[in-house]
Design a protein around this motif. Structure first.
Motif: not given
Length: 378
Positions: A169, A173, A194, A199, A201-202, A205-206, A227
């Motif tokens: 991660e 970023h 993920y 995970m 929920s990530r 974001d992606l 997601c």
């Protein structure tokens, strides 16, 4: 053959073309002709020849021409020459030789630059030598050197491969800030990590990261709806599906199969039936993943007779077996009874490879009839 055209410049051009095409024997023959004609080789040409032999893994020849360059031109190998050797050693997995090459550079007073360090980090990353990779990475700020995008990608892929989430991660970023367009294959690798770590929920974001850089794409919607589906959020799944509809985003097999899998997991057979029946009108051709969902749902109590009749009437079952679903879908939901049976019969739902004699879905279903009788695929 024409003496007026027999010049250093023309010979240099010819040899460089031979090297670029991998015709090294022709390059060597031409070099001998140059020497016999009293013509001289330039430093650029020597570097080109050394690079060509390095790329071919002929390191003894590399050393021979490095020595010749020093003796005939009085010019020592530069950083570019050694960078090429380092990359070639990495491609051949000759990591001890890479270290020796660095020491040789230092002994010759040849300074490593940011290209050298980036090459080393990339090669150590691909080799899975995390300690060496990280040691060089941490040294970069002290040397006032920067990371190339290709180096960031190599590091992310390595951390993803080993499932080292926090470091993946952190570098991701950094990569996100450095590029205008994201590499979709890289996003899939990050997303897979993920998913394995639950995970989900990530993934949203992606999806937003990808949308902000690349604009709308099938992968963006795949990530966003995946997601919600992985969390079995009916409200969230409907919300993303409605957003797609309001924006006029066409249906595709990936999103269709994610929705169908979510409905099956939630035992919402009413919505599953509606979805599968609408595929012909939405111009979506089911693939082997969709077929697997239908037959697995029948095992769980879904009445699929109407869907099978509609699909049969439009001739779907007589079409060739295909796969058009994003690999992330199988990573998230795995394979059900039907797909596992296909895999046992050497028909891969991941690659689309199939036995030559299995051409259509109708044929495939007939071959699984024994298992179908056991599990209730009627």
């Amino acid at each position: 053959m024409e003496k007026s055209r027999s010049s250093d410049e023309n010979y240099n051009k010819i040899i460089m073309i031979f090297v670029e095409e991998g015709l090294l024997e022709a390059a060597v023959t031409t070099i001998k002709e140059m020497k016999q004609s009293g013509l001289g080789l330039s430093p650029e040409l020597y570097n080109s020849v050394i690079h060509g032999f390095a790329k071919a893994g002929k390191f003894n020849d590399c050393m021979l021409y490095m020595k010749e360059m020093e003796e005939e031109l009085g010019i020592k190998a530069d950083t570019e020459t050694f960078d090429c050797l380092i990359e070639a050693y990495g491609n051949q997995k000759m990591y001890d030789e890479m270290n020796h090459c660095i020491k040789e550079m230092e002994s010759r007073g040849c300074q490593s630059d940011h290209t050298t360090y980036n090459l080393l980090i990339q090669e150590f990353a691909r080799a899975g030598l995390l300690h060496k990779m990280e040691k060089l990475y941490l040294n970069l700020p002290n040397r006032r050197m920067f990371l190339q995008r290709s180096t960031l990608i190599a590091m992310i892929e390595t951390y993803a491969k080993f499932g080292i989430l926090d470091k993946m991660e952190k570098i991701y970023h950094r990569y996100l800030k450095s590029v205008r367009v994201l590499n979709e294959d890289l996003i899939r690798k990050v997303a897979t990590v993920y998913i394995k770590n639950h995970m989900f929920s990530r993934l949203e974001d992606l999806g937003h990261d990808l949308s902000s850089k690349n604009g709308g794409s099938e992968l963006v919607w795949c990530l966003r709806i995946l997601c919600q589906a992985c969390q079995l959020s009916k409200k969230g799944t409907y919300y993303v599906a409605e957003e797609m509809e309001s924006l006029g985003v066409p249906w595709n097999p990936t999103v269709t199969n994610i929705l169908a899998l979510a409905f099956m997991k939630m035992k919402d057979f009413k919505q599953l039936n509606r979805l599968l029946l609408e595929l012909p009108s939405q111009h979506v051709k089911p693939d082997i993943i969709t077929v697997g969902i239908l037959f697995d749902a029948c095992v769980d109590g879904f009445d699929g007779r109407t869907v099978k009749k509609v699909w049969g009437n439009v001739g779907f079952f007589d079409s060739e077996i295909e796969i058009h679903t994003d690999s992330l879908v199988l990573a998230a939901f795995g394979m059900g009874y039907f797909l596992k049976t296909c895999e046992r019969m050497s028909i891969s739902p991941k690659t689309g490879n199939k036995m030559k004699q299995v051409r259509t879905y109708r044929h495939l279903i007939s071959l699984t009839r024994t298992l179908a009788d056991v599990h209730g695929y009627n």
